[in-house]
Design a protein around this motif. Structure first.
Motif, PDB file in Angstrom:
ATOM      1  N   ALA A  33      36.499  62.018  82.767  1.00  0.00           N
ATOM      2  CA  ALA A  33      35.589  62.580  83.773  1.00  0.00           C
ATOM      3  C   ALA A  33      34.164  62.626  83.214  1.00  0.00           C
ATOM      4  O   ALA A  33      33.195  62.285  83.905  1.00  0.00           O
ATOM      5  CB  ALA A  33      36.057  63.970  84.194  1.00  0.00           C
ATOM      6  N   ALA A  34      34.027  63.016  81.951  1.00  0.00           N
ATOM      7  CA  ALA A  34      32.702  63.083  81.318  1.00  0.00           C
ATOM      8  C   ALA A  34      32.051  61.707  81.234  1.00  0.00           C
ATOM      9  O   ALA A  34      30.837  61.573  81.431  1.00  0.00           O
ATOM     10  CB  ALA A  34      32.811  63.710  79.930  1.00  0.00           C
ATOM     11  N   LYS A  35      32.834  60.678  80.952  1.00  0.00           N
ATOM     12  CA  LYS A  35      32.284  59.308  80.887  1.00  0.00           C
ATOM     13  C   LYS A  35      31.736  58.882  82.247  1.00  0.00           C
ATOM     14  O   LYS A  35      30.673  58.260  82.332  1.00  0.00           O
ATOM     15  CB  LYS A  35      33.347  58.312  80.419  1.00  0.00           C
ATOM     16  CG  LYS A  35      33.661  58.395  78.957  1.00  0.00           C
ATOM     17  CD  LYS A  35      32.574  57.775  78.125  1.00  0.00           C
ATOM     18  CE  LYS A  35      33.009  57.717  76.671  1.00  0.00           C
ATOM     19  NZ  LYS A  35      32.134  56.928  75.844  1.00  0.00           N
ATOM     20  N   VAL A  36      32.463  59.203  83.308  1.00  0.00           N
ATOM     21  CA  VAL A  36      32.003  58.852  84.657  1.00  0.00           C
ATOM     22  C   VAL A  36      30.727  59.625  84.988  1.00  0.00           C
ATOM     23  O   VAL A  36      29.763  59.060  85.508  1.00  0.00           O
ATOM     24  CB  VAL A  36      33.108  59.100  85.703  1.00  0.00           C
ATOM     25  CG1 VAL A  36      32.583  58.937  87.122  1.00  0.00           C
ATOM     26  CG2 VAL A  36      34.292  58.159  85.456  1.00  0.00           C
ATOM     27  N   ILE A  37      30.683  60.892  84.642  1.00  0.00           N
ATOM     28  CA  ILE A  37      29.482  61.699  84.887  1.00  0.00           C
ATOM     29  C   ILE A  37      28.295  61.130  84.117  1.00  0.00           C
ATOM     30  O   ILE A  37      27.200  60.987  84.670  1.00  0.00           O
ATOM     31  CB  ILE A  37      29.737  63.172  84.499  1.00  0.00           C
ATOM     32  CG1 ILE A  37      30.697  63.803  85.493  1.00  0.00           C
ATOM     33  CG2 ILE A  37      28.429  63.955  84.416  1.00  0.00           C
ATOM     34  CD1 ILE A  37      31.226  65.157  85.075  1.00  0.00           C
ATOM     35  N   GLN A  56      41.707  58.707  69.180  1.00  0.00           N
ATOM     36  CA  GLN A  56      40.597  59.135  70.035  1.00  0.00           C
ATOM     37  C   GLN A  56      40.864  60.457  70.733  1.00  0.00           C
ATOM     38  O   GLN A  56      39.961  61.270  70.873  1.00  0.00           O
ATOM     39  CB  GLN A  56      40.305  58.072  71.103  1.00  0.00           C
ATOM     40  CG  GLN A  56      39.226  57.095  70.735  1.00  0.00           C
ATOM     41  CD  GLN A  56      38.833  56.268  71.948  1.00  0.00           C
ATOM     42  OE1 GLN A  56      39.675  55.756  72.671  1.00  0.00           O
ATOM     43  NE2 GLN A  56      37.547  56.133  72.160  1.00  0.00           N
ATOM     44  N   VAL A  57      42.079  60.659  71.232  1.00  0.00           N
ATOM     45  CA  VAL A  57      42.397  61.862  72.001  1.00  0.00           C
ATOM     46  C   VAL A  57      43.715  62.464  71.535  1.00  0.00           C
ATOM     47  O   VAL A  57      44.631  61.752  71.156  1.00  0.00           O
ATOM     48  CB  VAL A  57      42.469  61.583  73.523  1.00  0.00           C
ATOM     49  CG1 VAL A  57      41.124  61.215  74.083  1.00  0.00           C
ATOM     50  CG2 VAL A  57      43.479  60.516  73.847  1.00  0.00           C
ATOM     51  N   ALA A  74      42.535  55.050  76.653  1.00  0.00           N
ATOM     52  CA  ALA A  74      41.143  54.911  76.225  1.00  0.00           C
ATOM     53  C   ALA A  74      40.206  55.736  77.105  1.00  0.00           C
ATOM     54  O   ALA A  74      40.542  56.104  78.224  1.00  0.00           O
ATOM     55  CB  ALA A  74      40.725  53.447  76.273  1.00  0.00           C
ATOM     56  N   VAL A  75      39.020  56.013  76.577  1.00  0.00           N
ATOM     57  CA  VAL A  75      38.034  56.787  77.327  1.00  0.00           C
ATOM     58  C   VAL A  75      36.785  55.978  77.679  1.00  0.00           C
ATOM     59  O   VAL A  75      35.918  56.481  78.390  1.00  0.00           O
ATOM     60  CB  VAL A  75      37.625  58.079  76.572  1.00  0.00           C
ATOM     61  CG1 VAL A  75      38.813  59.003  76.420  1.00  0.00           C
ATOM     62  CG2 VAL A  75      37.016  57.765  75.237  1.00  0.00           C
ATOM     63  N   ASP A  76      36.692  54.746  77.201  1.00  0.00           N
ATOM     64  CA  ASP A  76      35.534  53.907  77.522  1.00  0.00           C
ATOM     65  C   ASP A  76      35.784  53.159  78.828  1.00  0.00           C
ATOM     66  O   ASP A  76      36.861  52.590  79.043  1.00  0.00           O
ATOM     67  CB  ASP A  76      35.254  52.922  76.396  1.00  0.00           C
ATOM     68  CG  ASP A  76      34.780  53.631  75.137  1.00  0.00           C
ATOM     69  OD1 ASP A  76      34.028  54.621  75.268  1.00  0.00           O
ATOM     70  OD2 ASP A  76      35.170  53.206  74.033  1.00  0.00           O
ATOM     71  N   ILE A  77      34.776  53.157  79.698  1.00  0.00           N
ATOM     72  CA  ILE A  77      34.888  52.487  80.994  1.00  0.00           C
ATOM     73  C   ILE A  77      34.914  50.980  80.781  1.00  0.00           C
ATOM     74  O   ILE A  77      34.114  50.436  80.026  1.00  0.00           O
ATOM     75  CB  ILE A  77      33.714  52.885  81.911  1.00  0.00           C
ATOM     76  CG1 ILE A  77      33.735  54.405  82.147  1.00  0.00           C
ATOM     77  CG2 ILE A  77      33.785  52.134  83.231  1.00  0.00           C
ATOM     78  CD1 ILE A  77      32.504  54.950  82.826  1.00  0.00           C
ATOM     79  N   MET A 123      39.588  65.093  80.597  1.00  0.00           N
ATOM     80  CA  MET A 123      38.222  65.616  80.549  1.00  0.00           C
ATOM     81  C   MET A 123      37.228  64.582  80.029  1.00  0.00           C
ATOM     82  O   MET A 123      36.122  64.453  80.555  1.00  0.00           O
ATOM     83  CB  MET A 123      38.178  66.887  79.706  1.00  0.00           C
ATOM     84  CG  MET A 123      38.815  68.055  80.404  1.00  0.00           C
ATOM     85  SD  MET A 123      38.600  69.603  79.515  1.00  0.00           S
ATOM     86  CE  MET A 123      40.173  69.718  78.695  1.00  0.00           C
ATOM     87  N   LEU A 124      37.617  63.849  78.992  1.00  0.00           N
ATOM     88  CA  LEU A 124      36.716  62.834  78.442  1.00  0.00           C
ATOM     89  C   LEU A 124      36.443  61.725  79.451  1.00  0.00           C
ATOM     90  O   LEU A 124      35.316  61.225  79.549  1.00  0.00           O
ATOM     91  CB  LEU A 124      37.291  62.252  77.152  1.00  0.00           C
ATOM     92  CG  LEU A 124      37.241  63.174  75.940  1.00  0.00           C
ATOM     93  CD1 LEU A 124      38.045  62.588  74.787  1.00  0.00           C
ATOM     94  CD2 LEU A 124      35.805  63.431  75.520  1.00  0.00           C
TER      95      LEU A 124
END
Length: 178
Positions: free
Chosen positions: A82-86, A70-71, A30-33, A79-80
């Motif tokens: 890292a982008a979520k954290v940013i 999702q990916v 998953a990409v959601d924190i 990359m996704l």
């Protein structure tokens, strides 16, 4: 926060590195924190903001390929994330967007060989790097860019070739500009 085994601090040539094992921030694939990780991430983001550091957020995966709705690859997943954290740094604590960068490395920079599930777990991580002075001036993180024209690039290439010839033959004839 009860996460002492999942978060580590180290230094390398880039600066201070805060490493968080991915299952703290994200569910598998998953990409959601995760909501339970928000407090930790907020504290890290605020600390980075208070020090006025430039930050590099890196996403890393293990060597097992992923393909979900999702990916479509480990590259995309890293990359996704890292982008979520940013995005969290910028939106939640007001981190200066000109001082934060991201990268996704997929499985290209493992901490340990991907020979066991425990090792794979260590390789799935987010690294938040507080960049030192050298890396702040790096071309990768430079905030000043120069727009080169095609003519500029041709001139640079010509100059480089002339320098190479002079190194090989100190008696080489000087070329003239037309």
């Amino acid at each position: 926060l009860g996460l002492d085994k999942s978060v580590s601090f180290s230094t390398d040539e880039r600066g201070l590195v805060i490493t968080v094992i991915d299952n703290v921030f994200f569910d598998s694939g998953a990409v959601d924190i995760k909501p339970r990780a928000l407090k930790l991430l907020r504290e890290v983001a605020q600390f980075c903001k208070d020090t006025d550091s430039q930050i590099l957020v890196e996403g890393h995966t293990d060597d097992r390929e992923i393909k979900t709705q999702q990916v479509s690859s480990n590259w995309e997943l890293s990359m996704l994330r890292a982008a979520k954290v940013i995005r969290f740094f910028i939106k939640e604590v007001g981190f200066n967007p000109k001082k934060i960068y991201g990268a996704g490395y997929a499985d290209t920079k493992p901490l340990v060989p991907n020979m066991s599930e425990a090792n794979r777990s260590r390789n799935r991580r987010i690294e938040i790097v507080m960049l030192n002075e050298f890396w702040k001036r790096s071309p990768v993180t430079s905030t000043t860019t120069t727009n080169l024209t095609k003519l500029d690039l041709i001139e640079r290439e010509r100059h480089i070739k002339e320098e190479d010839i002079k190194k090989l033959d100190p008696y080489a004839i000087e070329t003239t500009k037309e």
